[in-house]
Design an enzyme around this catalytic site. Structure first.
Site: not given
Lengths: 68, 68, 68, 68, 68, 68
Positions: F40, A7, F1-3
């Site tokens: 993450t 994401y 971010m990003p995940e």
């Protein structure tokens, strides 16, 4: 399998995104002892107005640095 | 952390979406005792033809009410 | 709809997690003008050894502060 | 509930995508004994340059066959 | 590809869950003209205290009907 | 971010899973020019009876090779 979903906010070049997916594929192959053929990676890219961190939209951030 | 992903159909104003993300950020901060800086929220917005509820696409729904 | 998925590490009390889901539900109802009945929230809770931030597992972090 | 998310690359007709969501809805209703009204299906469709399998982007694949 | 993720609360028998995944696989094969080998389905099953609908946890619901 | 979310079936050692998350973190840092602190990674690990590929549960597969 496994499937990796990333994401992120928009704003990266196609080359960087491709390289990211390649390196993630390699990370899976190396650590889980699977063949590359079974590894899927998909980016879920949001417009900067659709992603918020720390209560601030990515579209509201100062742009000195590339939005991560 | 934590990361919050919201799956919704298109059709909301930028203001409503921003307010939603702000309130979700606040909900995480208040209940999980973390600082806002570590909270990420991303909207995954689908075209109305890519989301179905009860066997009916959001693009097929009557539009008297704003599509939720 | 919409559906909200929260990715977090284990270590919160049931009360805090319930309150978080309630507040997120309320945030959606208030901002998207939908009824609570259509709002779904699911926690995807990982063991601390299954979540990493900044290259450090949550199971490797010092525990002075509650793991976020 | 339950909520079904389908991650796929672009390139399918609206008719095929609609039929897919209908059949998935039906599969949930039949097997989990729920009413269709509570079943939500959302497609998360990626540009072909945002999805990789086996280290190869969908945008780099030969196009003799429709990209799956 | 595609990858299907199903978010649901616990409480179904293994047989029902297996049948659900089989039927979803079939739905993808039929509608997207892919071979079954490329279709992945994963259930993300939450404890009933980790899923809320309409502001009510699945663990708080009356149990006359099977929790959907 | 990003995940980054990784969907996989159970059956890997903690060491392999940790190494996978470390290498994915590094892949993000290298390719997206972000600091490790903002990256993450969460594993969403399914019991083998909750993951299916090609119409076959991971719990039904022959076990000569480690289930990928």
């Amino acid at each position: 399998m496994p499937e990796v979903i990333v994401y992120l906010a928009e704003g990266r070049t196609p080359e960087k995104k491709r390289a990211l997916m390649k390196d993630i594929t390699e990370a899976v192959v190396q650590n889980l002892d699977v063949q590359a053929e079974v590894v899927t990676v998909q980016l879920v890219e949001a417009p900067k107005a659709h992603k918020m961190k720390g209560g601030v939209l990515f579209s509201e951030r100062p742009t000195a640095k590339p939005s991560p």
